[in-house]
Design a protein around this motif. Structure first.
Motif, PDB file in Angstrom:
ATOM      1  N   LYS A 107       6.618  -3.644  -5.573  1.00  9.61           N
ATOM      2  CA  LYS A 107       5.656  -2.547  -5.446  1.00  9.61           C
ATOM      3  C   LYS A 107       5.358  -2.277  -3.968  1.00  9.61           C
ATOM      4  O   LYS A 107       5.260  -1.118  -3.547  1.00  9.61           O
ATOM      5  N   ILE A 108       5.226  -3.344  -3.192  1.00  6.89           N
ATOM      6  CA  ILE A 108       4.994  -3.188  -1.745  1.00  6.89           C
ATOM      7  C   ILE A 108       6.199  -2.513  -1.084  1.00  6.89           C
ATOM      8  O   ILE A 108       6.051  -1.572  -0.305  1.00  6.89           O
ATOM      9  N   LEU A 109       7.405  -2.994  -1.424  1.00  6.10           N
ATOM     10  CA  LEU A 109       8.613  -2.397  -0.845  1.00  6.10           C
ATOM     11  C   LEU A 109       8.736  -0.921  -1.206  1.00  6.10           C
ATOM     12  O   LEU A 109       9.094  -0.086  -0.367  1.00  6.10           O
ATOM     13  N   SER A 110       8.428  -0.598  -2.450  1.00  7.97           N
ATOM     14  CA  SER A 110       8.512   0.793  -2.895  1.00  7.97           C
ATOM     15  C   SER A 110       7.518   1.674  -2.137  1.00  7.97           C
ATOM     16  O   SER A 110       7.848   2.792  -1.728  1.00  7.97           O
ATOM     17  N   SER A 111       6.308   1.161  -1.942  1.00  9.82           N
ATOM     18  CA  SER A 111       5.286   1.931  -1.218  1.00  9.82           C
ATOM     19  C   SER A 111       5.684   2.134   0.234  1.00  9.82           C
ATOM     20  O   SER A 111       5.508   3.221   0.799  1.00  9.82           O
ATOM     21  N   VAL A 112       6.237   1.089   0.844  1.00 15.27           N
ATOM     22  CA  VAL A 112       6.651   1.197   2.246  1.00 15.27           C
ATOM     23  C   VAL A 112       7.845   2.140   2.372  1.00 15.27           C
ATOM     24  O   VAL A 112       7.941   2.925   3.327  1.00 15.27           O
ATOM     25  N   HIS A 113       8.749   2.097   1.403  1.00 16.07           N
ATOM     26  CA  HIS A 113       9.888   3.031   1.397  1.00 16.07           C
ATOM     27  C   HIS A 113       9.386   4.470   1.335  1.00 16.07           C
ATOM     28  O   HIS A 113       9.852   5.338   2.085  1.00 16.07           O
ATOM     29  N   SER A 114       8.412   4.742   0.463  1.00 14.62           N
ATOM     30  CA  SER A 114       7.853   6.092   0.364  1.00 14.62           C
ATOM     31  C   SER A 114       7.142   6.497   1.651  1.00 14.62           C
ATOM     32  O   SER A 114       7.198   7.663   2.063  1.00 14.62           O
ATOM     33  N   PHE A 115       6.495   5.537   2.283  1.00 12.20           N
ATOM     34  CA  PHE A 115       5.827   5.791   3.567  1.00 12.20           C
ATOM     35  C   PHE A 115       6.840   6.230   4.621  1.00 12.20           C
ATOM     36  O   PHE A 115       6.618   7.203   5.359  1.00 12.20           O
ATOM     37  N   PHE A 116       7.991   5.546   4.681  1.00  9.36           N
ATOM     38  CA  PHE A 116       8.997   5.918   5.674  1.00  9.36           C
ATOM     39  C   PHE A 116       9.680   7.238   5.325  1.00  9.36           C
ATOM     40  O   PHE A 116      10.102   7.974   6.226  1.00  9.36           O
ATOM     41  N   GLU A 117       9.779   7.555   4.039  1.00  5.74           N
ATOM     42  CA  GLU A 117      10.281   8.880   3.656  1.00  5.74           C
ATOM     43  C   GLU A 117       9.358   9.961   4.224  1.00  5.74           C
ATOM     44  O   GLU A 117       9.810  11.016   4.683  1.00  5.74           O
ATOM     45  N   PHE A 118       8.062   9.699   4.157  1.00  8.34           N
ATOM     46  CA  PHE A 118       7.055  10.605   4.726  1.00  8.34           C
ATOM     47  C   PHE A 118       7.270  10.758   6.236  1.00  8.34           C
ATOM     48  O   PHE A 118       7.224  11.871   6.773  1.00  8.34           O
ATOM     49  N   LEU A 119       7.526   9.640   6.924  1.00  9.37           N
ATOM     50  CA  LEU A 119       7.759   9.692   8.368  1.00  9.37           C
ATOM     51  C   LEU A 119       9.044  10.449   8.704  1.00  9.37           C
ATOM     52  O   LEU A 119       9.104  11.173   9.704  1.00  9.37           O
ATOM     53  N   VAL A 120      10.069  10.286   7.873  1.00  8.94           N
ATOM     54  CA  VAL A 120      11.327  11.019   8.095  1.00  8.94           C
ATOM     55  C   VAL A 120      11.090  12.514   7.948  1.00  8.94           C
ATOM     56  O   VAL A 120      11.573  13.323   8.761  1.00  8.94           O
ATOM     57  N   ARG A 121      10.342  12.905   6.905  1.00 12.83           N
ATOM     58  CA  ARG A 121      10.056  14.331   6.700  1.00 12.83           C
ATOM     59  C   ARG A 121       9.258  14.903   7.869  1.00 12.83           C
ATOM     60  O   ARG A 121       9.427  16.074   8.229  1.00 12.83           O
ATOM     61  N   ARG A 122       8.402  14.072   8.439  1.00 16.72           N
ATOM     62  CA  ARG A 122       7.599  14.512   9.588  1.00 16.72           C
ATOM     63  C   ARG A 122       8.380  14.398  10.899  1.00 16.72           C
ATOM     64  O   ARG A 122       7.843  14.687  11.969  1.00 16.72           O
TER      65      ARG A 122
END
Length: 324
Positions: free
Chosen positions: A71-86
């Motif tokens: 769950k932590i890895l999944s949340s961090v992965h989504s966080f970095f997807e957000f950073l990539v989009r930004r």
């Protein structure tokens, strides 16, 4: 309110705010991000270190249940997807990080007969002296609502008198797990028992000012540890006490009060199926009754058919663990 503290604190705060604007619940968003933030702080991480090898090591270092780590890895992965989009970073360093093998949790399920046995045992052990009668009756009724209405343990304990609507045969539940209020019908047997309890309460304590439907002591509600204590004693009395067992990647739960909620859902779906109706058709209604945010959560109960299936699965898993 707790704040992020690592060098990525601002990015994490922006991401959490973004998820909340999408309608996600704060309690579901922040804990995995706090775990990542703490890991960054402890290891004094910098942008240059945030490579796949760093996250492989993080996965190994987090000493928690594999499902929690994922769950932590999944949340961090989504966080970095957000950073990539930004366009804050170019690639997601977690793209190739595989999750840990998950463990599957199989809840303990009471058969309808075992549920009846449990409630009967609690009922016959109600103490009939003036000091304990109403208190023991309230605990029994809390247990009956878990078993007959599929409530979570805190829901009957927080009900106030005005939440009970005897003319409609319903109770109004406020501030549930997903911050959803709901009005649910109560089975006639539980309604009759509530009426008897309130009548006894009026006779024994005519000056009673306790606002709670199920009165604790000194004007307070019942506490969940009161209910848990009586539950575990009754489980032992009827011969169902057993420990939680982990076999391979499967964990079989021990009987806990929340097992009554699981059992209510599974046994309800089985009764619907026995009437020749597809359980899938009942999921939206059952989800609303139980206070699930999405009926897909209720669909998880379709994977556990009944208590006998679980007993068979435990036996099968044991047999496989000794095969060379």
């Amino acid at each position: 309110m707790r704040r992020f503290e690592s060098f990525m604190a601002r990015n994490l705060s922006e991401y959490a705010a973004y998820r909340q604007r999408l309608g996600c619940v704060k309690k579901a968003i922040k804990p995995p991000l706090y775990a990542f933030d703490q890991y960054l702080n402890v290891h004094k991480a910098t942008w240059e270190q945030l490579q796949p090898a760093f996250f492989l090591q993080m996965r190994a270092d987090i000493r928690k249940h594999p499902n929690t780590v994922n769950k932590i890895l999944s949340s961090v992965h989504s966080f970095f997807e957000f950073l990539v989009r930004r366009q804050i970073c170019r690639v997601n360093p977690l793209d190739d990080i595989p999750p840990l093998p998950e463990r599957f949790f199989i809840p303990f399920v009471f058969t309808p007969e075992q549920t009846d046995q449990l409630l009967t045992n609690i009922c016959v052990n109600i103490r009939h002296c003036q000091k304990h009668l109403l208190f023991d009756m309230a605990i029994y009724l809390a247990m009956a609502m878990l078993a007959r209405c599929g409530m979570r343990i805190n829901e009957p304990l927080r009900l106030c008198r005005h939440h009970f609507r005897p003319d409609e045969g319903s109770v109004y539940i406020e501030r549930t797990k997903f911050r959803k209020d709901r009005l649910i019908p109560v089975p006639q047997k539980v309604l009759d028992e509530l009426d008897n309890y309130l009548a006894a309460r009026n006779v024994c304590c005519p000056e009673d000012q306790n606002p709670y439907l199920l009165a604790g002591r000194k004007g307070r509600p019942l506490k969940d540890y009161h209910v848990r204590s009586v539950f575990h004693r009754a489980v032992e009395n009827i011969g169902l006490k057993q420990p939680k067992r982990t076999m391979g990647n499967m964990t079989f739960g021990s009987p806990v009060p929340h097992s009554l909620r699981h059992s209510y859902a599974i046994n309800t779906l089985n009764r619907i199926k026995a009437r020749g109706i597809s359980p899938q058709q009942a999921l939206p209604v059952l989800a609303t009754y139980m206070g699930h945010r999405k009926y897909q959560y209720t669909a998880a109960y379709l994977k556990v058919k009944d208590a006998s299936d679980i007993a068979g699965l435990i036996t099968f898993t044991k047999s496989q663990s000794v095969v060379k």
